[in-house]
Design a protein around this motif. Structure first.
Motif, PDB file in Angstrom:
ATOM      1  N   LEU A   8     101.469  -3.923 -25.326  1.00 47.62           N
ATOM      2  CA  LEU A   8     100.535  -5.096 -25.849  1.00 47.62           C
ATOM      3  C   LEU A   8     100.029  -4.490 -27.184  1.00 47.62           C
ATOM      4  O   LEU A   8      99.691  -5.490 -28.007  1.00 47.62           O
ATOM      5  N   ASP A   9      99.702  -3.352 -27.340  1.00 48.58           N
ATOM      6  CA  ASP A   9      99.251  -2.736 -28.528  1.00 48.58           C
ATOM      7  C   ASP A   9     100.063  -3.286 -29.727  1.00 48.58           C
ATOM      8  O   ASP A   9      99.397  -3.800 -30.800  1.00 48.58           O
ATOM      9  N   ARG A  10     101.146  -3.305 -29.602  1.00 49.90           N
ATOM     10  CA  ARG A  10     102.179  -3.562 -30.641  1.00 49.90           C
ATOM     11  C   ARG A  10     102.062  -5.157 -31.023  1.00 49.90           C
ATOM     12  O   ARG A  10     102.228  -5.366 -32.153  1.00 49.90           O
ATOM     13  N   GLU A  36      95.644   6.349 -37.674  1.00 51.59           N
ATOM     14  CA  GLU A  36      96.082   5.771 -36.480  1.00 51.59           C
ATOM     15  C   GLU A  36      95.737   4.454 -36.187  1.00 51.59           C
ATOM     16  O   GLU A  36      95.126   3.774 -37.162  1.00 51.59           O
ATOM     17  N   ARG A  37      96.025   4.049 -35.144  1.00 54.09           N
ATOM     18  CA  ARG A  37      95.831   2.504 -35.039  1.00 54.09           C
ATOM     19  C   ARG A  37      94.482   2.202 -34.792  1.00 54.09           C
ATOM     20  O   ARG A  37      93.910   1.205 -35.548  1.00 54.09           O
ATOM     21  N   ALA A  38      93.436   3.230 -34.347  1.00 46.48           N
ATOM     22  CA  ALA A  38      91.972   2.587 -34.434  1.00 46.48           C
ATOM     23  C   ALA A  38      91.495   2.646 -35.920  1.00 46.48           C
ATOM     24  O   ALA A  38      90.597   1.674 -36.330  1.00 46.48           O
ATOM     25  N   LEU A  68     102.556  -0.710 -20.551  1.00 45.83           N
ATOM     26  CA  LEU A  68     101.943  -2.289 -20.840  1.00 45.83           C
ATOM     27  C   LEU A  68     100.886  -2.042 -21.786  1.00 45.83           C
ATOM     28  O   LEU A  68     100.871  -2.965 -22.929  1.00 45.83           O
ATOM     29  N   ASP A  69      99.944  -0.914 -21.783  1.00 43.59           N
ATOM     30  CA  ASP A  69      98.963  -1.119 -22.755  1.00 43.59           C
ATOM     31  C   ASP A  69      99.621  -0.736 -24.169  1.00 43.59           C
ATOM     32  O   ASP A  69      99.195  -1.360 -24.867  1.00 43.59           O
ATOM     33  N   SER A  70     100.566   0.246 -24.298  1.00 43.49           N
ATOM     34  CA  SER A  70     101.043   0.716 -25.674  1.00 43.49           C
ATOM     35  C   SER A  70     101.978  -0.564 -26.153  1.00 43.49           C
ATOM     36  O   SER A  70     101.889  -0.989 -27.166  1.00 43.49           O
ATOM     37  N   SER A  78      88.892  -4.694 -25.252  1.00 45.64           N
ATOM     38  CA  SER A  78      89.537  -4.713 -23.898  1.00 45.64           C
ATOM     39  C   SER A  78      90.694  -3.397 -23.883  1.00 45.64           C
ATOM     40  O   SER A  78      90.866  -3.056 -22.586  1.00 45.64           O
ATOM     41  N   ASP A  79      90.867  -3.026 -25.240  1.00 46.32           N
ATOM     42  CA  ASP A  79      91.932  -1.821 -24.879  1.00 46.32           C
ATOM     43  C   ASP A  79      91.520  -0.619 -24.605  1.00 46.32           C
ATOM     44  O   ASP A  79      92.073   0.378 -24.121  1.00 46.32           O
ATOM     45  N   LEU A  80      89.975  -0.494 -24.647  1.00 46.78           N
ATOM     46  CA  LEU A  80      89.154   0.471 -24.455  1.00 46.78           C
ATOM     47  C   LEU A  80      88.831   0.432 -22.839  1.00 46.78           C
ATOM     48  O   LEU A  80      88.835   1.406 -21.778  1.00 46.78           O
TER      49      LEU A  80
HETATM   50 MG    MG Z   1      96.150   0.304 -26.291  1.00 45.85          MG
END
Ligand code: MG
Ligand SMILES: CCCCCCCC/C=C\CCCCCCCC(=O)OC[C@H](COP(=O)(O)O[C@@H]1[C@H](O)[C@H](OP(=O)(O)O)[C@@H](O)[C@H](O)[C@H]1O)OC(=O)CCCCCCC/C=C\CCCCCCCC
Ligand SMILES: Nc1ccn([C@@H]2O[C@H](COP(=O)(O)O)[C@@H](O)[C@H]2O)c(=O)n1
Ligand code: MG
Length: 238
Positions: A109-111, A169-171, A105-107, A84-86
């Motif tokens: 909620l990634d955390r 990185e995160r991915a 919001l995206d960044s 969903s993040d993509l």
């Molecule tokens: Mg994200």
């Protein structure tokens, strides 16, 4: 979303670090996920809804299954939601509605999602997994991943380009941990020896995050010295 002050009017700074997945896999998943994103848009779903539901699914998968040592099912649930993040950003771009709020919001909620995943591992090793060293490594992965992301956010907020991706990185953090957790979970189905994949992955993510943190701090240190020097020269010329 606005260029960092220090990079305005200058040649683009080359970005350091590999960031393999963000570079190569993102383009592939963008192609694959675009029809699904378009379908959600036609059904009236908003990018923010996808961001929120995706995070809720990842958090639930991680905090319900991982603390019980159910790594296979936890990873299946997380994998269903993590893409969903993509999709959210893809939807925003198709709608021509990429916004500052959406980026925030995206960044943010990634955390939250990352905290739940590595927190889930830590809870398992603190409980049934009974391994204090791996509990500590999981907590280190959680904290270092958050700090790695913070370096970029804070550097950009003080007007620097932060032209660095870094090794992990995160991915990369997610793919290494989730693939290992998914396979390690097959131990419960009788596959021998495979449970060691998760500890190996956690050590790789821990060391990789530390290297990435150092790469980013060194870059911000250099960029801030350059920016301060340029500002000083400008002041002296007045
Ligand atoms: Mg994200
Ligand atoms: C029988 C076997 C059992 C196995 C069970 C199932 C296994 C499946 C396992 C795993 C699949 C994992 C997929 C993980 C995909 C992660 C995708 C994703 O969400 O990536 C997010 C990433 C970053 O997005 P953003 O730009 O939104 O985020 C920014 C980032 O967070 C920055 O953080 P920083 O990097 O600085 O730390 C922040 O600074 C910034 O604020 C923030 O906005 O998206 C990407 O990078 C795009 C690339 C995605 C690449 C996905 C690759 C998936 C590859 C393989 C999955 C398939 C594995 C198959 C396993 C085989 C099992 C049989
Ligand atoms: N609810 C959202 C989510 C994201 N965005 C925009 O997409 C960018 C992130 O793209 P990803 O492919 O990494 O998801 C983000 O910076 C926003 O510009 C949005 O507007 N609303
Ligand atoms: Mg996103």
């Amino acid at each position: 979303m606005g260029q960092p002050v220090a990079s305005r009017g200058r040649a683009a700074t080359p970005t350091l670090g590999k960031a393999m997945l963000n570079k190569y896999a993102r383009a592939f998943f963008t192609r694959v996920l675009t029809p699904f994103a378009a379908f959600l848009i036609r059904r009236g779903v908003s990018p923010d809804t996808v961001t929120l539901l995706g995070t809720a699914g990842v958090v639930a998968g991680a905090l319900v299954f991982y603390p019980m040592g159910e790594f296979f099912w936890g990873t299946v649930v997380i994998t269903l939601f993590v893409f969903s993040d993509l999709v959210d950003g893809n939807m925003a771009r198709q709608l021509g509605r990429s916004s500052r709020w959406g980026a925030f919001l995206d960044s943010t909620l990634d955390r939250v999602a990352d905290g739940a995943i590595f927190g889930g591992f830590a809870l398992w090793y603190a409980g049934g997994g009974d391994d204090i060293a791996l509990c500590a490594v999981s907590i280190f992965c959680l904290a270092s991943g958050q700090v790695v992301s913070y370096t970029k956010a804070r550097g950009e907020s003080i007007g620097l380009p932060v032209a660095v991706n870094g090794l992990v990185e995160r991915a990369e953090r997610l793919v290494i941990s989730l693939v290992a957790a998914g396979f390690a979970g097959l131990h419960k189905f009788g596959v021998p020896g495979i449970q060691y994949l998760l500890p190996v992955a956690l050590w790789i993510v821990a060391v990789g995050s530390l290297v990435t943190l150092i790469q980013r701090v060194v870059t911000v240190r250099r960029e801030s010295a350059e920016a301060d020097e340029a500002a000083g020269a400008q002041e002296a010329a007045k």
